[in-house]
Design a protein around this motif. Structure first.
Motif, PDB file in Angstrom:
ATOM      1  N   UNK A  96      42.689  72.150 -35.276  1.00  0.00           N
ATOM      2  CA  UNK A  96      42.146  71.681 -34.005  1.00  0.00           C
ATOM      3  C   UNK A  96      42.026  72.837 -33.041  1.00  0.00           C
ATOM      4  N   UNK A  97      41.422  72.571 -31.905  1.00  0.00           N
ATOM      5  CA  UNK A  97      41.269  73.608 -30.892  1.00  0.00           C
ATOM      6  C   UNK A  97      42.629  74.019 -30.335  1.00  0.00           C
ATOM      7  N   UNK A 148      59.199  68.266 -51.942  1.00  0.00           N
ATOM      8  CA  UNK A 148      59.006  68.996 -50.693  1.00  0.00           C
ATOM      9  C   UNK A 148      57.750  68.536 -49.965  1.00  0.00           C
ATOM     10  N   UNK A 149      57.790  68.621 -48.639  1.00  0.00           N
ATOM     11  CA  UNK A 149      56.634  68.389 -47.780  1.00  0.00           C
ATOM     12  C   UNK A 149      56.402  69.669 -46.985  1.00  0.00           C
ATOM     13  N   UNK A 150      55.177  70.175 -46.990  1.00  0.00           N
ATOM     14  CA  UNK A 150      54.837  71.373 -46.232  1.00  0.00           C
ATOM     15  C   UNK A 150      53.784  71.003 -45.192  1.00  0.00           C
ATOM     16  N   UNK A 151      54.076  71.339 -43.939  1.00  0.00           N
ATOM     17  CA  UNK A 151      53.155  71.105 -42.832  1.00  0.00           C
ATOM     18  C   UNK A 151      52.547  72.445 -42.425  1.00  0.00           C
ATOM     19  N   UNK A 152      51.240  72.590 -42.578  1.00  0.00           N
ATOM     20  CA  UNK A 152      50.555  73.817 -42.192  1.00  0.00           C
ATOM     21  C   UNK A 152      50.066  73.692 -40.748  1.00  0.00           C
ATOM     22  N   UNK A 153      50.675  74.483 -39.861  1.00  0.00           N
ATOM     23  CA  UNK A 153      50.218  74.572 -38.475  1.00  0.00           C
ATOM     24  C   UNK A 153      49.126  75.633 -38.450  1.00  0.00           C
ATOM     25  N   UNK A 154      47.913  75.210 -38.664  1.00  0.00           N
ATOM     26  CA  UNK A 154      46.752  76.022 -39.037  1.00  0.00           C
ATOM     27  C   UNK A 154      46.917  76.447 -40.498  1.00  0.00           C
ATOM     28  N   UNK A 198      44.245  66.913 -41.050  1.00  0.00           N
ATOM     29  CA  UNK A 198      44.004  66.337 -39.728  1.00  0.00           C
ATOM     30  C   UNK A 198      43.299  67.355 -38.825  1.00  0.00           C
ATOM     31  N   UNK A 199      42.295  66.853 -38.111  1.00  0.00           N
ATOM     32  CA  UNK A 199      41.659  67.636 -37.052  1.00  0.00           C
ATOM     33  C   UNK A 199      41.971  66.961 -35.724  1.00  0.00           C
ATOM     34  N   UNK A 200      42.631  67.695 -34.811  1.00  0.00           N
ATOM     35  CA  UNK A 200      42.975  67.164 -33.502  1.00  0.00           C
ATOM     36  C   UNK A 200      41.836  67.471 -32.534  1.00  0.00           C
ATOM     37  N   UNK A 201      41.246  66.401 -32.022  1.00  0.00           N
ATOM     38  CA  UNK A 201      40.047  66.518 -31.197  1.00  0.00           C
ATOM     39  C   UNK A 201      40.378  66.252 -29.732  1.00  0.00           C
ATOM     40  N   UNK A 202      40.064  67.234 -28.869  1.00  0.00           N
ATOM     41  CA  UNK A 202      40.227  67.025 -27.430  1.00  0.00           C
ATOM     42  C   UNK A 202      38.924  67.360 -26.723  1.00  0.00           C
TER      43      UNK A 202
END
Length: 315
Positions: A96-97, A148-154, A198-202
């Motif tokens: 996301x932006x 395991x669960x991996x969360x990619x912040x970008x 997920x794409x966070x849209x603002x």
């Protein structure tokens, strides 16, 4: 005898009440972690314009938010147990932006989970050596093993976003990326990884407001890099890049999900609820836990601790 028995029962009752009060205090302290973060969000807004936006029409009621957040976090614990029990492998990508709220939802997901099971990957800009490698190579070591669960912040989608807009890759690099991503992600899915994107849209106005809040808040000014400021100027370029990214990489095996993120609280709840709905998790039965009896040795005595080893009790 009767008096002694009553005295013993009174002491036991007092001990139970003390224990109960301490447990309640610990639970309240745990909830305060979330409250601190929420108060911090609100503080930024009040710094900017002197009003509490939680009272604005259309924003999610705070009491409803907390109630649902804690309920969803309990479900996340069940998901975590299920992932460990079944040796599932899960990758969740957050894109996301800048200032779209990705970090906020990641914090709420991981807040009460085991970091040995659920970990966050937020890679810095690639080194000179990494730039000479196969583009996806530096991401592969961070993929999950069973349980395991991996969360990619970008993620690898940096190439379709910041690298494209800022001119850090060539058109040939971008074309190869769009050609390779679907095959790469299909390979991940075939290997047994559940991949959720997920794409966070603002909106334009909301990003402007959040940047202004960061500018005015010395605690969060570090979040504003020169790249962030430049991304604000190139809003339309990022829009075009996002549209091309979704067009080329929205595939049945690993589709995109757009999170409307102008309201941070709704975005967090909606994203966590949706994430849970994507996994066929079930509650894993746990064996009852009983504390073992404390072992006492009559010849043990605790050695004195020098005063200069203690942290000063300022508070």
């Amino acid at each position: 005898m009767g008096g002694n028995r009553r005295a013993i029962m009174d002491e036991q009752d007092k001990a139970e009440r003390t224990l109960s009060a301490r447990i309640e205090a610990e639970i309240a302290d745990s909830f305060d972690e979330e409250l601190e973060m929420e108060m911090d969000d609100g503080r930024l807004e009040r710094l900017l314009d002197g009003r509490d936006r939680d009272g604005d029409a259309g924003l999610l009621d705070r009491q409803v938010y907390f109630k649902e957040l804690f309920r969803l976090q309990r479900e996340l614990i069940k998901l975590q147990d299920w992932v460990v029990n079944t040796k599932a492998k899960v990758v969740v990508i957050f894109e996301g932006r800048d200032a779209a709220g990705k970090g906020g939802v990641i914090k709420r997901i991981t807040q009460r989970l085991n970091p040995r099971v659920v970990r966050v990957v937020a890679l810095p800009a690639p080194s000179e050596r990494e730039r000479s490698q196969w583009y996806f190579q530096r991401y592969v070591p961070h993929l999950p093993a069973g349980g395991e669960i991996v969360l990619f912040d970008r993620s690898w989608y940096n190439r379709a976003g910041v690298e494209r807009v800022m001119g850090f890759c060539t058109e040939s690099d971008l074309e190869e990326f769009f050609r390779t991503v679907p095959e790469f992600e299909k390979m991940l899915v075939r290997s047994g990884i559940t991949l959720i994107k997920y794409w966070f849209s603002i909106s334009d106005d909301e990003q402007h407001l959040r940047f202004e809040m960061r500018i005015h808040d010395p605690i969060k000014q570090w979040k504003l890099s020169p790249m962030d400021l430049e991304s604000r100027r190139r809003w339309e370029d990022y829009t075009k890049a996002k549209e091309a990214m979704l067009e080329h990489t929205h595939i049945p095996e690993a589709r995109w999900w757009v999170v409307e993120a102008d309201d941070k609280k709704r975005a967090r709840l909606n994203c966590i609820h949706h994430l849970l709905s994507q996994m066929p998790y079930q509650e894993v039965p746990r064996a009852p836990v009983a504390l073992p009896e404390r072992v006492y040795h009559p010849d043990y005595s605790r050695a004195p601790v020098p005063d200069d080893l203690y942290v000063p009790e300022i508070y």
